[in-house]
Structure formats: C-alpha cells, structure tokens
Design an enzyme around this catalytic site. Sequence first.
Site, PDB file in Angstrom:
ATOM      1  N   ARG A   1       9.678   4.424  -5.108  1.00 36.48           N
ATOM      2  CA  ARG A   1       9.935   4.440  -6.543  1.00 36.48           C
ATOM      3  C   ARG A   1      11.171   5.292  -6.859  1.00 36.48           C
ATOM      4  O   ARG A   1      11.879   5.041  -7.830  1.00 36.48           O
ATOM      5  CB  ARG A   1       8.688   4.944  -7.287  1.00 36.48           C
ATOM      6  CG  ARG A   1       7.446   4.075  -6.980  1.00 36.48           C
ATOM      7  CD  ARG A   1       6.719   3.587  -8.185  1.00 36.48           C
ATOM      8  NE  ARG A   1       7.550   2.949  -9.163  1.00 36.48           N
ATOM      9  CZ  ARG A   1       7.141   2.601 -10.377  1.00 36.48           C
ATOM     10  NH1 ARG A   1       5.898   2.846 -10.733  1.00 36.48           N
ATOM     11  NH2 ARG A   1       7.941   2.017 -11.235  1.00 36.48           N
TER      12      ARG A   1
ATOM     13  N   HIS B   1      -1.358   7.829 -13.399  1.00 34.56           N
ATOM     14  CA  HIS B   1      -0.555   7.954 -14.616  1.00 34.56           C
ATOM     15  C   HIS B   1      -1.482   8.073 -15.820  1.00 34.56           C
ATOM     16  O   HIS B   1      -2.577   7.498 -15.823  1.00 34.56           O
ATOM     17  CB  HIS B   1       0.333   6.715 -14.835  1.00 34.56           C
ATOM     18  CG  HIS B   1       1.433   6.560 -13.852  1.00 34.56           C
ATOM     19  ND1 HIS B   1       1.736   5.366 -13.243  1.00 34.56           N
ATOM     20  CD2 HIS B   1       2.322   7.453 -13.363  1.00 34.56           C
ATOM     21  CE1 HIS B   1       2.766   5.528 -12.430  1.00 34.56           C
ATOM     22  NE2 HIS B   1       3.133   6.788 -12.482  1.00 34.56           N
TER      23      HIS B   1
ATOM     24  N   ASP C   1      -1.263   6.506 -18.562  1.00 36.89           N
ATOM     25  CA  ASP C   1      -1.531   5.239 -19.269  1.00 36.89           C
ATOM     26  C   ASP C   1      -2.674   4.436 -18.661  1.00 36.89           C
ATOM     27  O   ASP C   1      -2.951   3.317 -19.075  1.00 36.89           O
ATOM     28  CB  ASP C   1      -0.249   4.405 -19.440  1.00 36.89           C
ATOM     29  CG  ASP C   1       0.347   3.915 -18.138  1.00 36.89           C
ATOM     30  OD1 ASP C   1      -0.261   4.137 -17.071  1.00 36.89           O
ATOM     31  OD2 ASP C   1       1.440   3.314 -18.176  1.00 36.89           O
TER      32      ASP C   1
ATOM     33  N   GLY D   1       0.824  -1.227   0.000  1.00 37.57           N
ATOM     34  CA  GLY D   1       0.000   0.000   0.000  1.00 37.57           C
ATOM     35  C   GLY D   1       0.846   1.260   0.000  1.00 37.57           C
ATOM     36  O   GLY D   1       0.596   2.199   0.754  1.00 37.57           O
TER      37      GLY D   1
ATOM     38  N   CYS E   1       1.928  -1.282 -18.274  1.00 34.59           N
ATOM     39  CA  CYS E   1       2.803  -0.738 -17.211  1.00 34.59           C
ATOM     40  C   CYS E   1       4.134  -1.476 -17.136  1.00 34.59           C
ATOM     41  O   CYS E   1       5.132  -0.901 -16.712  1.00 34.59           O
ATOM     42  CB  CYS E   1       2.136  -0.854 -15.854  1.00 34.59           C
ATOM     43  SG  CYS E   1       0.676   0.162 -15.672  1.00 34.59           S
TER      44      CYS E   1
ATOM     45  N   ALA F   1      -5.934   0.355  -6.601  1.00 35.28           N
ATOM     46  CA  ALA F   1      -5.716  -1.094  -6.526  1.00 35.28           C
ATOM     47  C   ALA F   1      -4.666  -1.408  -5.460  1.00 35.28           C
ATOM     48  O   ALA F   1      -4.851  -2.309  -4.625  1.00 35.28           O
ATOM     49  CB  ALA F   1      -5.262  -1.623  -7.882  1.00 35.28           C
TER      50      ALA F   1
ATOM     51  N   ASN G   1       7.410   3.166 -16.283  1.00 37.51           N
ATOM     52  CA  ASN G   1       7.873   4.293 -15.475  1.00 37.51           C
ATOM     53  C   ASN G   1       9.393   4.406 -15.416  1.00 37.51           C
ATOM     54  O   ASN G   1       9.937   5.268 -14.722  1.00 37.51           O
ATOM     55  CB  ASN G   1       7.357   4.172 -14.034  1.00 37.51           C
ATOM     56  CG  ASN G   1       5.854   4.096 -13.940  1.00 37.51           C
ATOM     57  OD1 ASN G   1       5.304   3.113 -13.457  1.00 37.51           O
ATOM     58  ND2 ASN G   1       5.170   5.115 -14.422  1.00 37.51           N
TER      59      ASN G   1
ATOM     60  N   ARG H   1       1.833  13.403  -9.747  1.00 38.17           N
ATOM     61  CA  ARG H   1       3.229  12.976  -9.887  1.00 38.17           C
ATOM     62  C   ARG H   1       4.018  13.684 -10.990  1.00 38.17           C
ATOM     63  O   ARG H   1       5.206  13.933 -10.846  1.00 38.17           O
ATOM     64  CB  ARG H   1       3.273  11.472 -10.138  1.00 38.17           C
ATOM     65  CG  ARG H   1       2.585  10.658  -9.039  1.00 38.17           C
ATOM     66  CD  ARG H   1       3.040   9.226  -9.107  1.00 38.17           C
ATOM     67  NE  ARG H   1       2.131   8.295  -8.460  1.00 38.17           N
ATOM     68  CZ  ARG H   1       2.336   6.999  -8.423  1.00 38.17           C
ATOM     69  NH1 ARG H   1       3.392   6.471  -9.020  1.00 38.17           N
ATOM     70  NH2 ARG H   1       1.492   6.197  -7.821  1.00 38.17           N
TER      71      ARG H   1
ATOM     72  N   GLU I   1       7.537  10.601 -14.353  1.00 31.44           N
ATOM     73  CA  GLU I   1       7.108   9.203 -14.233  1.00 31.44           C
ATOM     74  C   GLU I   1       7.334   8.416 -15.521  1.00 31.44           C
ATOM     75  O   GLU I   1       6.756   7.357 -15.746  1.00 31.44           O
ATOM     76  CB  GLU I   1       5.642   9.164 -13.806  1.00 31.44           C
ATOM     77  CG  GLU I   1       5.368   9.848 -12.453  1.00 31.44           C
ATOM     78  CD  GLU I   1       5.684   8.974 -11.249  1.00 31.44           C
ATOM     79  OE1 GLU I   1       5.372   7.778 -11.282  1.00 31.44           O
ATOM     80  OE2 GLU I   1       6.247   9.497 -10.259  1.00 31.44           O
TER      81      GLU I   1
ATOM     82  N   ASN J   1      -1.469  -4.258  -7.674  1.00 35.34           N
ATOM     83  CA  ASN J   1      -0.644  -3.114  -7.263  1.00 35.34           C
ATOM     84  C   ASN J   1      -0.835  -1.932  -8.226  1.00 35.34           C
ATOM     85  O   ASN J   1      -0.068  -0.978  -8.211  1.00 35.34           O
ATOM     86  CB  ASN J   1       0.840  -3.505  -7.227  1.00 35.34           C
ATOM     87  CG  ASN J   1       1.333  -3.746  -5.810  1.00 35.34           C
ATOM     88  OD1 ASN J   1       0.740  -3.247  -4.852  1.00 35.34           O
ATOM     89  ND2 ASN J   1       2.411  -4.494  -5.666  1.00 35.34           N
TER      90      ASN J   1
HETATM   91  O1  SUG Z   1       3.734   3.645  -9.025  1.00 30.78           O
HETATM   92  N1  SUG Z   1       2.395   0.665  -7.706  1.00 30.78           N
HETATM   93  C1  SUG Z   1       2.900   1.410  -8.854  1.00 30.78           C
HETATM   94  C2  SUG Z   1       2.135   1.028 -10.083  1.00 30.78           C
HETATM   95  C3  SUG Z   1       2.702   1.640 -11.328  1.00 30.78           C
HETATM   96  C4  SUG Z   1       1.847   1.446 -12.509  1.00 30.78           C
HETATM   97  N2  SUG Z   1       2.481   1.991 -13.635  1.00 30.78           N
HETATM   98  C5  SUG Z   1       1.870   2.589 -14.684  1.00 30.78           C
HETATM   99  N3  SUG Z   1       0.627   2.954 -14.601  1.00 30.78           N
HETATM  100  N4  SUG Z   1       2.569   2.846 -15.706  1.00 30.78           N
HETATM  101  C6  SUG Z   1       2.814   2.912  -8.595  1.00 30.78           C
HETATM  102  O2  SUG Z   1       1.846   3.359  -7.997  1.00 30.78           O
HETATM  103  C7  SUG Z   1       2.447  -0.144  -5.415  1.00 30.78           C
HETATM  104  C8  SUG Z   1       3.458  -0.878  -4.546  1.00 30.78           C
HETATM  105  C9  SUG Z   1       2.881  -1.274  -3.222  1.00 30.78           C
HETATM  106  O3  SUG Z   1       1.960  -0.634  -2.725  1.00 30.78           O
HETATM  107  O4  SUG Z   1       3.381  -2.254  -2.621  1.00 30.78           O
HETATM  108  C10 SUG Z   1       3.115   0.609  -6.576  1.00 30.78           C
HETATM  109  O5  SUG Z   1       4.192   1.120  -6.433  1.00 30.78           O
END
Ligand code: SUG
Length: 447
Positions: free
Chosen positions: A137, A247, A249, A19, A368, A26, A109, A211, A173, A362
Amino acid sequence: MTIEANFDSLVGPTHSYAGLSPGNLAAAGSRGQVSHPRQAALQGLAKMRLVRGLGVAQYLLPPQERPHMPTLRRLGFTGSDADVIAAVAKTSPHLLAQAASSSSMWAANAATVAPSVDTRDGRVHIAVANLATLFHRSIEAEGTFNTLARIFSNSAHFVVHRNLPSHVSFGDEGAANHMRLARSHGEPGVHVFVYGKSADGPNAATPVPVRQSREASEAVARLFHLQKGRAMFIRQNPAAISAGTFHNDVVGTSNENVLMFHEAAYDPGEIAQLLDVCESEVGPAFCPIRIHQNDLTLDEAISTYLFNGQIVTLPNGKMAIVAPAECEENPRAKAVLERVREVGDNPITEVRYVDMRQSMKNGGGPACVRLRVCLTAEERAAVHPECEFNERLDEKLTSWVIRHYREKLSPEDLADPHLLVESRTALDELTAILGLGAMYEFQQESG
Ligand code: SUG
C-alpha cells in the site's frame, strides 16, 4: 449549495488475492484464490451507477499502473520488463504480488479531505495518505498524488498535500480513519480523527499491525489549517483492531449530522467525549446511531461490513445507506439496517444493497472504494470534468473493462509478462478516455 461528490477508484486489471494485509480477515481468508478482475471492475461500475442513480455526484479515479515496475527496478531488478518479472517471480513471488496489487482501488485510503468551509484559506484540502504500514500500500502514495494533482489541479480551489513522511510512526490511512460531522455538508464541521496508536501510549499489545498513528492524524489536521477547535482525536478500541477492524470505517461512519458506530469501536473511556464534542459542534440536529453488541457483535460487523455502507444525502434531504449485499444475507445485520431505516429519529429512509464481493474478499466494502469530497458549485466546476461518471462515461468504461480485463487471474498469472502489456494497453486507453494526458510512469518513459 455544497454537495458530496464520491470519487470511486476503479480496480485495475491485476486484481488479485495475495493475503497481503495481516489483521484484515477477509483478505487473509482469500489468499491464493483465483480472482475475477473483470467482474470486480463491473461491480465497481455498478456501484457508481447506483449511487449516481440516487442523485449523488459521482466521479472516477483511475487505477494505478501495476505491476509497479519502478518499484521493482528500485529494488535492484534489471533488464527488460519481461526479465524483471521473470526474475522477481522466481526469487520473490511475494514481492511480485505486492508490486502487482491493485490496492489503490480502496480510495478511502487515498487521502483525507477537508471541505473549504472548514479551512482557514477557504480551499479544499486533500492530504495524500502514506499507507506506511504495509509495503504494497505504501507504493500507492506517489501515484495517488499524481492522480489527485491532475484532477484537482485548480490551485485557487484545491490544495493537494504530499503524503506525510513514510514511516510507521506517521502511519496514515487516509479518510478511512476520519469522519466529519456537521449540520450539513456546506456548514462548518468537526473533524474526528480515529487513531490506533500514539508515541506516548498507552498502546495495548495487538496481534496485528496498528496502522493509524495519532501523530499522523495531528499532522493532517495541521496541514488542513482547520479553524480552531474543529479537530478531535479519538482512540480506536484495541480489542476492535485485534478482532479485525484495521480501519475505522469498518466500525464507524458519518454523514452530515449522522454518526453511526458500533459500541465497541472506540476506547470506552472516550465515547462520551466524542458524543459531547459532536453535539456541541452540530447542535440539536446531531444524530448518533449507536449499534449495540447485542444486536450485532463486532465479529458480525466485520464479516458483514455493515458500517462500510455509504450513508449518502438524497436530493430530498433524506439519507440512504448503500450497504454490502452481505448485510442483506445476514438476518441480524439486515434487522439492524431495517430498524435504522424504520425508526423515525434519524434521517435514513432507504437501504440499498450492492454486490461488491470481489472487493469484499480483500476486505474492501462500498465505502472503501470511494473518497468523499464535499464541493461548492464553483469548486465542482473546477474539477477535471472528464472524470465525472455519467451515462456516457459509464458506457465507455463498461466496454473498456470488457475488452481489457481478464475474466480470471490465478496467483501464478502475475508472472505472465503479457499481463503487464495488457494492463498498460488498457491504462493508456483509459487516460485518453478521461483526458488525463500521460499520467502513468510507463507513458512518460515511452513518450
Ligand atoms: O488495506 N486490502 C486492503 C483493504 C482496504 C480496505 N479499506 C478500507 N477499509 N477503507 C487493506 O488491507 C488486501 C490485498 C491482498 O491481500 O491481496 C488489501 O490490501
């Protein structure tokens, strides 16, 4: 002939649900759940196999080393690796989850890419993203640079730029907030940079972090040395960001002359300009597919990740969408995709569904996990060849995942010092499989 090559990042052995991303619904909903790293990796490989089977060039990006011990040591934890993990698990479990996150799996990303046909020096430009907004990240950028610099090491063809200064005012990103429109991959295109905030505003208040900054997008466009007039900047709809589209995408995507987007994706006052610019750059072949709220609400777009389908060009010149399995299960999302496929005014003739549920939990769908790089034949020949995903590599990786990845991982398991040892053993073997040399920090320390 210029083709699209997909560089998919593989999830690492510490895949978990912590989280860590506010605004990513998600991921927030999965927080604390038991994850399945082996299944996650096998799902990633299955998607690569499917895309390759469609006749699209497919490559692999290796996972980053996690838990990232150099980060924990920089934050003052000392002693043996096991001491560090025990101390951080006891005092700051959230930090351990951040340092252990396998978030480098979302390669969209990792960087933004401009093909050589668009750049003034005729080289492919790759700008590593700083991912400055979220700590877990932000620690990817260094490793991403090291990986990409090895895979695209031929400086006659490739320039890999280091990330922008790591501050939220330059939050970047990567390709997830960038689209390129062109008549075809090999012809000059227009780069559409999608941002959520800018220094001079107006920035609507959102309950979640925004972001991508316009200043970052502008800097990336400068780094690319794009031919004049080949970049445009469009503001994401703040309402869409608040609703969970962290994002672009998640609400918009493109491939060659096709732009598919949700009508609520962008600032309503800017959509006409977006379409005008694309039309004047791409010409009559420009094919916008606007999905209306009545057919798919923003919430449905976010829960199904329809726009995170990968639109790919098939060898026969037509296109396919590789969509998340969630779209097949949602009658309205399925109906939208079926209509796109059936209606003859666009080149999409095929829809394939993939199960990426471990990543989807996630907030990461099919698009992605891939970084799209358009390459001429000569450039392709200059890419590190052992990263090409072919039958041989597929077999080796499948057996490697089964041997090294745990079936299940609970949040408490991140405190297990054996997990670090297992991960390192796995990654050490992977660098041998991929012929990448001692690319991880732990390999350099012990060497
Ligand atoms: O940056 N989730 C990533 C998902 C990235 C999706 N990428 C694109 N849409 N291109 C984020 O939010 C969740 C990790 C965690 O909660 O354990 C996470 O980092």
